[in-house]
Design an enzyme around this catalytic site. Sequence first.
Site, PDB file in Angstrom:
ATOM      1  NE  ARG A  92      -3.890  -1.958   2.356  1.00 45.41           N
ATOM      2  CZ  ARG A  92      -3.745  -3.084   3.039  1.00 45.41           C
ATOM      3  NH1 ARG A  92      -2.687  -3.279   3.780  1.00 45.41           N
ATOM      4  NH2 ARG A  92      -4.679  -3.995   3.017  1.00 45.41           N
ATOM      5  CB  SER A 147     -11.609   3.233   6.012  1.00 50.32           C
ATOM      6  OG  SER A 147     -10.477   3.025   5.209  1.00 50.32           O
ATOM      7  CG  ASP A 152      -7.084  -3.724   8.408  1.00 54.95           C
ATOM      8  OD1 ASP A 152      -6.115  -4.027   7.723  1.00 54.95           O
ATOM      9  OD2 ASP A 152      -7.734  -2.658   8.231  1.00 54.95           O
ATOM     10  NE  ARG A 155      -9.910  -8.004   4.558  1.00 56.60           N
ATOM     11  CZ  ARG A 155      -9.201  -7.188   3.788  1.00 56.60           C
ATOM     12  NH1 ARG A 155      -8.131  -6.573   4.265  1.00 56.60           N
ATOM     13  NH2 ARG A 155      -9.555  -6.972   2.540  1.00 56.60           N
ATOM     14  CG  HIS A 172     -17.062  -6.969  21.321  1.00 59.26           C
ATOM     15  ND1 HIS A 172     -17.601  -5.949  20.577  1.00 59.26           N
ATOM     16  CD2 HIS A 172     -18.099  -7.720  21.738  1.00 59.26           C
ATOM     17  CE1 HIS A 172     -18.913  -6.070  20.555  1.00 59.26           C
ATOM     18  NE2 HIS A 172     -19.243  -7.138  21.253  1.00 59.26           N
ATOM     19  CG  HIS A 179      -5.532  -0.323   5.826  1.00 59.12           C
ATOM     20  ND1 HIS A 179      -6.150  -1.517   6.098  1.00 59.12           N
ATOM     21  CD2 HIS A 179      -5.647  -0.151   4.484  1.00 59.12           C
ATOM     22  CE1 HIS A 179      -6.635  -2.021   4.980  1.00 59.12           C
ATOM     23  NE2 HIS A 179      -6.335  -1.216   3.982  1.00 59.12           N
ATOM     24  CB  THR A 233     -10.116  -6.336  -1.325  1.00 52.51           C
ATOM     25  OG1 THR A 233      -9.940  -5.040  -0.732  1.00 52.51           O
ATOM     26  CG2 THR A 233      -8.776  -7.026  -1.438  1.00 52.51           C
TER      27      THR A 233
HETATM   28  P1  NAD Z   1     -10.522   1.353  -9.114  1.00 54.94           P
HETATM   29  O1  NAD Z   1      -9.400   1.535 -10.072  1.00 54.94           O
HETATM   30  O2  NAD Z   1     -11.568   0.335  -9.408  1.00 54.94           O
HETATM   31  O3  NAD Z   1     -11.263   2.744  -8.905  1.00 54.94           O
HETATM   32  C1  NAD Z   1     -10.605   3.951  -8.714  1.00 54.94           C
HETATM   33  C2  NAD Z   1     -11.450   5.036  -9.351  1.00 54.94           C
HETATM   34  O4  NAD Z   1     -10.829   6.287  -9.064  1.00 54.94           O
HETATM   35  C3  NAD Z   1     -11.559   4.887 -10.863  1.00 54.94           C
HETATM   36  O5  NAD Z   1     -12.924   4.871 -11.245  1.00 54.94           O
HETATM   37  C4  NAD Z   1     -10.836   6.131 -11.386  1.00 54.94           C
HETATM   38  O6  NAD Z   1     -11.386   6.647 -12.590  1.00 54.94           O
HETATM   39  C5  NAD Z   1     -11.031   7.095 -10.216  1.00 54.94           C
HETATM   40  N1  NAD Z   1     -10.087   8.196 -10.216  1.00 54.94           N
HETATM   41  C6  NAD Z   1      -8.747   8.182 -10.448  1.00 54.94           C
HETATM   42  N2  NAD Z   1      -8.243   9.429 -10.381  1.00 54.94           N
HETATM   43  C7  NAD Z   1      -9.276  10.251 -10.068  1.00 54.94           C
HETATM   44  C8  NAD Z   1      -9.379  11.649  -9.860  1.00 54.94           C
HETATM   45  N3  NAD Z   1      -8.333  12.458  -9.952  1.00 54.94           N
HETATM   46  N4  NAD Z   1     -10.597  12.150  -9.576  1.00 54.94           N
HETATM   47  C9  NAD Z   1     -11.680  11.355  -9.494  1.00 54.94           C
HETATM   48  N5  NAD Z   1     -11.637  10.015  -9.692  1.00 54.94           N
HETATM   49  C10 NAD Z   1     -10.456   9.482  -9.968  1.00 54.94           C
HETATM   50  O7  NAD Z   1      -9.866   1.071  -7.677  1.00 54.94           O
HETATM   51  P2  NAD Z   1     -10.590   0.429  -6.413  1.00 54.94           P
HETATM   52  O8  NAD Z   1     -10.387  -1.046  -6.421  1.00 54.94           O
HETATM   53  O9  NAD Z   1     -11.963   0.992  -6.316  1.00 54.94           O
HETATM   54  O10 NAD Z   1      -9.663   0.997  -5.235  1.00 54.94           O
HETATM   55  C11 NAD Z   1      -9.728   2.353  -4.870  1.00 54.94           C
HETATM   56  C12 NAD Z   1      -8.805   2.639  -3.691  1.00 54.94           C
HETATM   57  O11 NAD Z   1      -9.300   1.998  -2.518  1.00 54.94           O
HETATM   58  C13 NAD Z   1      -7.378   2.106  -3.881  1.00 54.94           C
HETATM   59  O12 NAD Z   1      -6.465   3.050  -3.394  1.00 54.94           O
HETATM   60  C14 NAD Z   1      -7.353   0.862  -3.012  1.00 54.94           C
HETATM   61  O13 NAD Z   1      -6.043   0.515  -2.594  1.00 54.94           O
HETATM   62  C15 NAD Z   1      -8.216   1.347  -1.871  1.00 54.94           C
HETATM   63  N6  NAD Z   1      -8.712   0.313  -0.949  1.00 54.94           N
HETATM   64  C16 NAD Z   1      -8.728   0.639   0.362  1.00 54.94           C
HETATM   65  C17 NAD Z   1      -9.146  -0.274   1.312  1.00 54.94           C
HETATM   66  C18 NAD Z   1      -9.143   0.117   2.768  1.00 54.94           C
HETATM   67  O14 NAD Z   1      -9.343  -0.713   3.663  1.00 54.94           O
HETATM   68  N7  NAD Z   1      -8.921   1.375   3.083  1.00 54.94           N
HETATM   69  C19 NAD Z   1      -9.570  -1.549   0.906  1.00 54.94           C
HETATM   70  C20 NAD Z   1      -9.574  -1.857  -0.452  1.00 54.94           C
HETATM   71  C21 NAD Z   1      -9.130  -0.918  -1.372  1.00 54.94           C
END
Ligand code: NAD
Length: 315
Positions: A92, A147, A152, A155, A172, A179, A233
Amino acid sequence: MKKQDINRVVLIGTGAVGCSFAYSFINQGVAEELVLIDVNEKRAEGEAMDLNHGMPFAPAPVKVWNGKYEDCGLADLVVITAGLPQKPGETRLDLVAKNTAIFKQIIKSVMDSGFNGIFLIATNPVDILTYVTWKESGLPKEKVIGSGTTLDSARFRYMLGEYFKVDTRNVHAAIIGEHGDTELPVWSRSTVGLESIETLLSKNPAFKQEDLDEIFVNVRDAAYHIIERKGATYYGIGMSLVRITKAILNNENSILPVSAYLEGQYGHKDVYIGVPAVINREGLREVVQIDLNKEEQAKFDHSVKVLKETMAPVL
Ligand code: NAD
């Protein structure tokens, strides 16, 4: 801009995570309005159409449309899932520079609308991008939440529920810290029903510490395991984001392991990291400071160190 009587949530990033959030949001009737924004406008438009077509079967009407940054002016909450996803083999933290640049531009556009609500961030590396959002927006720390380790911890609770053969909602337990790879389980504070895990282990020889250690490794590495199988995911995080959204909009005062700004709690400051915190309509009411044992505190200190080192070049 005059605030409306109804709740408006703006989702920025209608990719896999964003749409899982939107789908879960509609199915739980979380708020009256959901605005979708993506750099790929056609995609946001298609997602709004598709989601709207399920509305006759939703528990409550939600107005969904593909919007513009100006729509953030009346928003109560802006949820950001935009950015580049984690690729196979990539940590990440590898994503930090790319997504920080994207975030600076997004936050400026949101703030230019006159937005004065709460930010909820999910894009990775989430702790660092939550910090970037706080810095760039100029909003008080309470109004910017990541978030964190909510997914995590979910899970963790699920896997412990399977192991102990009880409803996951009776478990709990929490994961805290970054993360990511340096996160840690708070075994010393985990309970199943009203029993501590330590007591459960001492009462039943079928339960073993080695199994629990393996469960934690599977929690920590879950994203890698899922990405290897299906590329990304998104359902779990989508539901986690809805959980936090409901805690905010319904003024729940729920305790959730989110990414919060520390000002001395847990012995650290000037960092956003996953810790339990009380969440309500004002955002993050307070960080809950639980007593960690020595080993947990050392692991938490290490997690903070890694985050700060990774953040330093981009901030
Ligand atoms: P994805 O590629 O399916 O979607 C990302 C979207 O962001 C796309 O639709 C893209 O067009 C858009 N985008 C990119 N640049 C942009 C901008 N400047 N303005 C507006 N939109 C923009 O990716 P995803 O699988 O949906 O993952 C998104 C993020 O979530 C990733 O960083 C991933 O690592 C993260 N994620 C976080 C957790 C968590 O627990 N926090 C869990 C899973 C994924």
